[in-house]
Write an enzyme that holds these catalytic residues in place. Structure first.
Site, PDB file in Angstrom:
ATOM      1  N   LYS A  44     -15.676  17.359  22.478  1.00 22.96           N
ATOM      2  CA  LYS A  44     -14.611  17.851  23.827  1.00 22.96           C
ATOM      3  C   LYS A  44     -15.476  18.397  24.792  1.00 22.96           C
ATOM      4  O   LYS A  44     -14.996  18.445  26.082  1.00 22.96           O
ATOM      5  CB  LYS A  44     -13.575  18.974  23.205  1.00 22.96           C
ATOM      6  CG  LYS A  44     -12.514  18.589  22.413  1.00 22.96           C
ATOM      7  CD  LYS A  44     -11.931  19.576  21.374  1.00 22.96           C
ATOM      8  CE  LYS A  44     -11.104  20.509  22.564  1.00 22.96           C
ATOM      9  NZ  LYS A  44     -10.565  21.550  21.587  1.00 22.96           N
ATOM     10  N   LYS A  46     -16.994  21.279  25.079  1.00 17.32           N
ATOM     11  CA  LYS A  46     -16.691  22.730  25.043  1.00 17.32           C
ATOM     12  C   LYS A  46     -17.765  23.501  24.643  1.00 17.32           C
ATOM     13  O   LYS A  46     -17.969  23.393  23.437  1.00 17.32           O
ATOM     14  CB  LYS A  46     -15.259  22.944  24.527  1.00 17.32           C
ATOM     15  CG  LYS A  46     -14.085  22.783  25.420  1.00 17.32           C
ATOM     16  CD  LYS A  46     -12.903  23.696  24.876  1.00 17.32           C
ATOM     17  CE  LYS A  46     -11.989  24.086  26.167  1.00 17.32           C
ATOM     18  NZ  LYS A  46     -10.975  24.657  25.734  1.00 17.32           N
TER      19      LYS A  46
END
Ligand code: C2G
Length: 151
Positions: A44, A46
């Site tokens: 992702k 992140k």
């Protein structure tokens, strides 16, 4: 038993997350949270402060959450919904439209995000506080070294 399922990273748990979990729990009788693993967060893009095990433990301590499962990929939602018998998939409206493909297996609901709070912002504020502290310390060290030089 009406099961609701959602997914997220839930790093540095804050009031936006709690508002969401509370709202989603109120949509049914049981709330399942798919917590993004550290490996999936890499996919992702992140970075997290808390590792997966800590984020799971914190989610399990939230009274609105009934069960936490691992979110390891984008594609697992459909199988999870069917396996868990979820009547509702719900998530913050920053994802509006992204998971409409699940509408043939469950209701899909996007709920309003809580404004003015995010993990990213919290990280920025903590860094800024840390930077202020560092510059304060630097000034004190310079004062001390001036004093030492004078003696
Ligand atoms: N959220 C919110 N209000 C905020 C911040 C987050 O309602 N101020 C919601 C998000 O909309 C999401 C949930 O809290 O529904 C978790 O947010 P994140 O931890 O940022 O998760 P995200 O990166 O959105 O991951 O497959 C779905 C993804 O795993 C979702």
């Amino acid at each position: 038993m009406r099961t609701v399922i959602t997914y997220g990273t839930f790093d540095l748990l804050h009031v936006g997350h709690v508002n969401l979990l509370s709202r989603l729990r109120a949509l049914g009788d049981r709330l399942i949270v798919g917590c993004s693993t550290d490996e999936f967060n890499e996919i992702k893009g992140k970075r997290t402060i808390y590792p997966y095990a800590q984020r799971v433990r914190i989610l399990n301590a939230v009274r609105f959450v009934d069960k936490v499962i691992a979110e390891q990929c984008w594609e697992q939602k459909r199988d999870d919904v069917v396996r868990e018998g979820a009547a509702v998939f719900a998530i913050g409206d920053d994802w509006a439209g992204r998971f409409d493909d699940l509408e043939d297996v469950c209701e899909v609901i996007y709920v309003p995000r809580t404004a003015d709070v995010s993990t990213t912002e919290i990280r920025y504020l903590v860094n800024a506080m840390h930077a202020d502290k560092l510059s304060e310390l630097r000034v004190q060290v310079e004062r001390l070294s001036d004093m030492v030089k004078r003696f």
